[in-house]
Design an enzyme around this catalytic site. Structure first.
Site: not given
Ligand SMILES: [Cu+2]
Length: 652
Positions: A308, A392
């Site tokens: 990420d 998320y």
């Protein structure tokens, strides 16, 4: 909840401060970002096809920072990564703002830039138009392609024929059944596409076989929640005399603490020049990687091993925070300034939140003979950001505690990544959270890069283990146990895993400075969240995330060794990361060292994680360990209302 009435509870600090440079470590201002883009655009490496991945501060050498005096001239340089819209490769440029020119240029012909926020919806658009993808949707009963939501996942590096040498994105898809409902409840299972981000060509559609799309809704937006529980009574967080911290440009001071806040597109918030009572603790601290390996080999899910930070950049995905919701109390916000792909300034307002929190009990003792009690309350300074990466949310908190400890906490919330199964048949790699909807077992593994400077740059790294003394003449009653310290003096020796059996921990010591007991001053790493990696280290994803194989690594300081998986992570092959850095096996004793801590969340999904996950938390602490000669907050004044609280505490 109610807010602080007419008290000035919320303020954004950067409106004027961002325009002037007050410190060599201050992030680039909007004017500087624009100037750097103009300098590069005067001689763009890829002509009209040139786009900007990142424009960030090229941080000055430590000697410059240490000798800096407020008001003295500040040289400003930028580190820029540019890429072409048509060909693979990244060019790294150093730009002098003062000279108005590019001072260094290096090409990385195989590198791919991070996937850019501006590309997310374009990827969805191209995939939704592709005839094979449309046909795959039709086989699953979808006729309206506007209901299909396509998430852009990094493609990894799997040596799949036709994929080599390209700059790709691999997608998963869901269906939104009506406006604003939660599409993650409706995975379109077994249908993926691979799209080339240079040609915008869908190079392949993978159809692993259709199963019904689960259609039961599971929503979290308030308009869908039919009955709400009775609200609790309000909590007011007010500081009637104002806050105790001060923000001057990028420097924060609070109680005995002083540090600088930086920000960039990849790491989000960075901390610099961290000191307590003027004493150095760390030169730079940030979260430098996050990898999320998923455990399912079914269909296209083997590809889910996303970096990420390295492949997307969490800074560019930071939220604008809302008072009373994201943060509560007397808040100061900082705006941050990044670049768009075109080199324009992108401002995220209120991206950084700064506030104080009561932190419970700090210390206490009641003398039962005299019936006297002393109590002090703890407080912490919180510097936070929240970043949304696809499904998320990562809420990132840095706490500065009054006792000299620094804590990093990551709260994961948002929506678990979902897949579909036949109802009641989730398989061994997943848990069913709704009929026909599963969340796969996965982990979130983080790496913090801690450029330590405990009372100066020359530090060493020490491992502590506790052992039981064998029974014998020295230990006749079998009670004896002791702690043993070992200086790990080279990089290979300092690549270590946790060992709960010996209560292993590590500390960074300064062998040149001692406390009253004659031992080196130190800071201890409290590594509370070490995670066992399960992805095979020799697998395509395992090779790219080799840093997860140890919980601590220590390297000799090198400003260009910035990321544990390598400088350019997208499609990486695993080279150029921390496993390569430590092959040099440099000495790390009494020298300038960097501590890398790997920690995380092991996440076998719970039913309670859906449809939106209550925060789950991970993190670590840096705690003074012989840094002070005793409790550093013995001098803390008692609370104003001490008389009443002590009377209660003493049980009278
Ligand atoms: Cu998770």
């Amino acid at each position: 909840m109610s807010l602080a009435g007419d008290i000035d509870c919320c303020h954004t600090a950067t409106t004027t401060d961002a325009l002037s440079v007050l410190h060599p470590l201050q992030a680039l201002t909007p004017a500087e970002i624009a100037k750097v883009a103009a300098i590069v655009n005067a001689d763009p490496p890829y002509g009209v096809d040139t786009r900007f991945e990142t424009i960030e501060l090229l941080e000055p050498e430590k000697t410059v920072v240490r000798s800096f005096k407020p008001g003295s001239p500040i040289a400003r340089n930028a580190r820029v990564s540019v890429f072409s819209t048509t060909t693979v490769g990244v060019t790294r440029l150093f730009v002098s703002l003062d000279k108005g020119k590019i001072t260094s240029r290096k090409e990385f012909p195989q590198a791919r830039p991070m996937i850019q926020l501006e590309q997310f919806l374009a990827i969805e658009g191209y995939v939704r138009q592709h005839p094979e993808f449309i046909a795959g949707c039709k086989r699953r009963g979808i006729t309206d392609m506007t209901t299909v939501c396509v998430d852009p996942w990094s493609a990894g590096n799997f040596s799949i024929p036709g994929e080599e040498g390209r700059h790709l994105c691999h997608v998963f898809a869901w269906q939104r059944l009506r406006e604003n409902e939660n599409f993650y409840a409706h995975p379109i299972e077994g249908l993926n596409a691979v799209i080339d981000l240079k040609t915008w060509e869908v190079i392949r559609v993978d159809d692993y076989g259709a199963i019904p799309i689960p259609t039961k809704e599971a929503n979290y937006e308030k308009e869908f929640i039919k009955t709400q529980r009775k609200p609790l009574k309000p909590i007011d967080v007010i500081q009637p005399e104002g806050v105790s911290f001060k923000v001057e440009g990028s420097r924060l001071t609070w109680d005995n603490w002083s540090f600088l806040v930086g920000f960039n597109a990849r790491e989000a918030l960075t901390l610099h020049d961290i000191r307590y009572d003027g004493r150095h603790i760390a030169h730079r601290a940030s979260l430098v990687e996050m990898v999320v390996p998923y455990g399912s080999p079914v269909n296209g899910h083997f590809r889910k091993n996303v970096f990420d930070i390295g492949e997307y950049g969490i800074g560019k995905l930071a939220n604008s925070l809302k008072l009373g919701c994201d943060c509560l109390g007397a808040i100061e916000y900082l705006d941050v300034h990044l670049n768009t792909m075109n080199g324009d300034v992108m401002t995220i307002e209120k991206a950084i939140c700064i506030h104080e929190e009561d932190s419970g009990l700090l210390w206490k003792h009641w003398d039962f003979r005299t019936d006297r009690a002393e109590i002090r309350r703890a407080r912490k300074l919180v510097v936070s950001t929240i970043c949304t990466v696809g499904n998320y949310e990562y809420a990132l908190y840095r706490y500065f505690h009054i006792d000299g400890s620094i804590e990093f906490e990551m709260k994961a919330t948002g929506i678990i990544n979902t897949a579909a199964c036949l109802p009641g048949q989730p398989g061994k790699y997943a848990r069913e959270v709704l009929p026909g909807v599963v969340g796969h077992i996965h982990q979130h593994i983080f790496c913090a890069r801690l450029d330590m400077a405990v009372d100066g740059d020359r530090n060493s790294f020490v491992e502590c283990n506790t052992y039981a003394e064998p029974e014998g003449p020295e230990n006749p009653y079998g009670n004896a146990f002791y702690e043993s310290e070992t200086v790990l003096d080279t990089e290979l020796k300092a690549a270590r895993r946790a060992n709960p059996a010996s209560h292993r921990y590590w500390k960074v010591v300064n062998p040149n400075k001692t406390n009253y007991a004659g031992t080196p001053v130190s800071y201890k790493l409290e590594a509370m969240n070490c995670v066992t990696p399960f992805v095979s280290p020799n697998s395509p994803s395992g090779k790219r995330s080799s840093f997860v194989q140890n919980h601590v690594w220590v390297t000799a300081f090198d400003p260009e060794e910035r990321y544990p998986g390598g400088e350019y992570m997208n499609h990486s092959d695993g080279a150029g990361g921390i496993a390569d850095f430590v092959k040099q096996d440099r000495p790390i004793k009494n020298t300038d060292i960097v501590l890398w801590h790997v920690f995380g969340l092991h996440h076998p999904v719970r039913l309670e994680d859906f449809p939106v996950q209550p925060c789950i938390s991970t993190g670590f602490k840096l705690v003074p360990h012989g840094f002070f000669d005793g409790n550093p907050c013995i001098d803390l004044p008692a609370e104003v209302n001490e008389a009443s609280c002590c009377a209660n505490a003493a049980g009278t």
